[in-house]
Design a protein around this motif. Structure first.
Motif, mmCIF file in Angstrom:
data_model
loop_
_atom_site.group_PDB
_atom_site.id
_atom_site.type_symbol
_atom_site.label_atom_id
_atom_site.label_comp_id
_atom_site.label_asym_id
_atom_site.label_seq_id
_atom_site.Cartn_x
_atom_site.Cartn_y
_atom_site.Cartn_z
ATOM 1 N N PHE A 62 50.223 56.656 39.727
ATOM 2 C CA PHE A 62 49.999 54.454 40.144
ATOM 3 C C PHE A 62 48.733 54.880 40.337
ATOM 4 C CE2 PHE A 62 54.323 54.214 41.272
ATOM 5 C CZ PHE A 62 54.747 53.461 40.102
ATOM 6 N N ALA A 63 47.744 55.633 40.952
ATOM 7 C CA ALA A 63 46.195 55.696 42.203
ATOM 8 C C ALA A 63 44.970 55.136 40.451
ATOM 9 C CB ALA A 63 46.480 56.631 42.986
ATOM 10 N N SER A 64 45.501 56.453 40.000
ATOM 11 C CA SER A 64 44.815 55.963 38.457
ATOM 12 C C SER A 64 44.661 55.495 37.463
ATOM 13 C CB SER A 64 45.050 57.877 37.482
ATOM 14 O OG SER A 64 45.975 57.873 37.132
ATOM 15 N N ASN A 65 45.959 54.131 37.474
ATOM 16 C CA ASN A 65 46.165 53.169 36.371
ATOM 17 C C ASN A 65 45.875 52.026 37.007
ATOM 18 O OD1 ASN A 65 46.696 54.907 34.267
ATOM 19 N ND2 ASN A 65 48.770 55.543 35.223
ATOM 20 N N LYS A 66 45.782 51.593 38.504
ATOM 21 C CA LYS A 66 45.320 50.753 39.884
ATOM 22 C C LYS A 66 44.472 49.921 38.397
ATOM 23 C CE LYS A 66 44.717 49.303 44.079
ATOM 24 N NZ LYS A 66 44.555 49.298 45.828
ATOM 25 N N LYS A 84 43.429 37.201 36.409
ATOM 26 C CA LYS A 84 43.916 38.024 35.215
ATOM 27 C C LYS A 84 43.954 39.419 36.175
ATOM 28 C CE LYS A 84 43.243 40.818 31.033
ATOM 29 N NZ LYS A 84 44.308 41.480 31.615
ATOM 30 N N ALA A 85 42.285 39.552 36.785
ATOM 31 C CA ALA A 85 42.696 41.318 37.636
ATOM 32 C C ALA A 85 43.758 40.537 38.425
ATOM 33 C CB ALA A 85 41.361 41.037 38.291
ATOM 34 N N GLU A 86 44.233 39.990 39.037
ATOM 35 C CA GLU A 86 44.590 39.174 40.306
ATOM 36 C C GLU A 86 46.320 39.778 40.082
ATOM 37 O OE1 GLU A 86 44.073 35.731 42.342
ATOM 38 O OE2 GLU A 86 42.009 36.431 43.337
ATOM 39 N N ALA A 87 46.476 38.882 38.172
ATOM 40 C CA ALA A 87 48.095 38.716 37.909
ATOM 41 C C ALA A 87 48.028 40.495 38.553
ATOM 42 C CB ALA A 87 47.805 37.820 37.028
ATOM 43 N N ASP A 88 47.569 41.330 37.080
ATOM 44 C CA ASP A 88 47.735 42.753 36.637
ATOM 45 C C ASP A 88 47.099 43.381 37.639
ATOM 46 O OD1 ASP A 88 47.194 42.082 34.097
ATOM 47 O OD2 ASP A 88 44.679 42.739 34.353
ATOM 48 N N LEU A 89 46.937 43.535 38.880
ATOM 49 C CA LEU A 89 47.187 44.640 40.464
ATOM 50 C C LEU A 89 48.452 43.870 40.616
ATOM 51 C CD1 LEU A 89 45.609 45.520 42.501
ATOM 52 C CD2 LEU A 89 44.731 43.717 43.351
ATOM 53 N N GLU A 90 48.627 42.348 41.142
ATOM 54 C CA GLU A 90 50.444 42.026 41.398
ATOM 55 C C GLU A 90 51.319 42.829 40.203
ATOM 56 O OE1 GLU A 90 51.427 40.205 44.034
ATOM 57 O OE2 GLU A 90 49.582 40.755 45.199
ATOM 58 N N ALA A 91 51.213 42.754 39.410
ATOM 59 C CA ALA A 91 52.070 43.786 38.320
ATOM 60 C C ALA A 91 52.295 45.030 39.035
ATOM 61 C CB ALA A 91 52.156 43.481 37.158
ATOM 62 N N TRP A 92 51.020 45.871 38.718
ATOM 63 C CA TRP A 92 50.941 47.158 39.330
ATOM 64 C C TRP A 92 52.082 47.203 40.814
ATOM 65 C CZ3 TRP A 92 48.916 48.955 43.526
ATOM 66 C CH2 TRP A 92 48.370 50.827 43.467
ATOM 67 N N LYS A 93 52.059 46.102 41.897
ATOM 68 C CA LYS A 93 51.863 46.424 43.286
ATOM 69 C C LYS A 93 54.039 46.438 42.852
ATOM 70 C CE LYS A 93 48.711 44.916 45.554
ATOM 71 N NZ LYS A 93 48.399 43.861 47.193
ATOM 72 N N LYS A 94 54.103 45.484 42.106
ATOM 73 C CA LYS A 94 55.311 45.373 41.580
ATOM 74 C C LYS A 94 56.325 46.479 41.104
ATOM 75 C CE LYS A 94 56.142 39.808 41.989
ATOM 76 N NZ LYS A 94 56.343 39.576 41.219
ATOM 77 N N VAL A 96 54.572 49.838 41.270
ATOM 78 C CA VAL A 96 54.857 50.139 42.813
ATOM 79 C C VAL A 96 56.300 50.315 43.285
ATOM 80 C CG1 VAL A 96 53.454 52.148 44.543
ATOM 81 C CG2 VAL A 96 52.309 51.028 42.897
ATOM 82 N N GLU A 97 56.394 49.346 44.229
ATOM 83 C CA GLU A 97 57.092 49.276 45.112
ATOM 84 C C GLU A 97 58.461 49.288 44.362
ATOM 85 O OE1 GLU A 97 57.014 44.468 45.932
ATOM 86 O OE2 GLU A 97 54.760 45.428 47.189
ATOM 87 N N ALA A 98 58.743 49.103 43.154
ATOM 88 C CA ALA A 98 60.203 49.168 42.545
ATOM 89 C C ALA A 98 60.224 50.588 41.916
ATOM 90 C CB ALA A 98 60.005 48.586 40.869
ATOM 91 N N TRP A 99 59.539 51.428 41.761
ATOM 92 C CA TRP A 99 59.745 52.806 41.499
ATOM 93 C C TRP A 99 59.491 53.200 43.168
ATOM 94 C CZ3 TRP A 99 57.473 57.444 43.943
ATOM 95 C CH2 TRP A 99 58.030 58.669 43.181
ATOM 96 N N GLU A 100 59.728 52.871 44.775
ATOM 97 C CA GLU A 100 59.307 53.897 45.753
ATOM 98 C C GLU A 100 61.049 53.403 46.111
ATOM 99 O OE1 GLU A 100 55.870 52.518 48.172
ATOM 100 O OE2 GLU A 100 54.866 53.869 46.981
ATOM 101 N N ASP A 101 61.504 52.031 45.927
ATOM 102 C CA ASP A 101 62.941 51.765 45.907
ATOM 103 C C ASP A 101 63.584 52.928 45.296
ATOM 104 O OD1 ASP A 101 61.456 49.914 48.675
ATOM 105 O OD2 ASP A 101 62.310 48.313 46.246
ATOM 106 N N GLN A 102 63.445 52.960 44.005
ATOM 107 C CA GLN A 102 64.311 53.567 43.799
ATOM 108 C C GLN A 102 63.872 54.852 43.885
ATOM 109 O OE1 GLN A 102 63.666 53.559 39.032
ATOM 110 N NE2 GLN A 102 65.276 55.461 39.064
#
Length: 172
Positions: A62-66, A84-94, A96-102
């Motif tokens: 995740f850190a290398s693909n931020k 676009k950068a903000e949208a990409d960052l939000e998608a990345w955060k989601k 990360v959160e989805a993986w962490e929740d699982q």
């Protein structure tokens, strides 16, 4: 690659050095010993070590693909495309959160073992994730419900319990 050995002495796991360095305990061990040497983890079982290596590896990915860092390093001409950068960052955060929740959706014993191992190995991100999961389990619960969740036996007599409950009715 870094070799990690569980407390049972049987489980040895290989992990990328960048992933392993998320643990301050491993970082200190690498500084103090031969990098090719296996690092023993006295307070971590094999099952928990495997789960922790999954966490370290995925967080490193995740850190290398931020998106923000990729944008800054590789695509300076697109820096002006803020939306676009903000949208990409939000998608990345989601993601990360989805993986962490699982990842943290485990039984109480594993959660407890992960918390202790994250503390021992000094993995701040995992320690925080475990603490947040525990907090979510007890948020809004009464003392009786918390006892049930954590399997805590009530060893108070009815008189002792009434004495405690009287001034703290909101908690029961």
């Amino acid at each position: 690659m870094v070799l990690l050995k569980s407390n049972d002495g049987v489980t040895t796991v290989e992990v990328e050095e960048m992933a392993a360095l998320q643990s301050d305990t491993i970082k200190r061990a690498l500084e103090e010993s031969d990098p090719d040497q296996c690092i023993p983890l006295a307070n971590v079982t094999g099952e928990v070590l495997s789960k922790i290596v999954d966490y370290l590896t995925k967080q490193s990915e995740f850190a290398s693909n931020k998106p923000q860092e990729i944008l800054e390093k590789n695509l300076p001409e697109l820096k002006d495309d803020v939306a676009k950068a903000e949208a990409d960052l939000e998608a990345w955060k989601k993601d990360v959160e989805a993986w962490e929740d699982q990842y943290i959706n485990v039984d109480m014993n594993m959660l407890y073992d992960l918390y202790l191992a994250a503390n021992y190995m000094d993995i701040k991100g995992l320690l925080q994730l475990c603490a947040e999961k525990i907090a979510s389990l007890i948020r809004g619960k009464t003392a009786i419900e918390m006892r049930e969740i954590f399997g805590i036996e009530n060893d108070l007599t009815p008189e002792e319990e009434e004495k405690i409950q009287a001034p703290n009715k909101w908690a029961f």
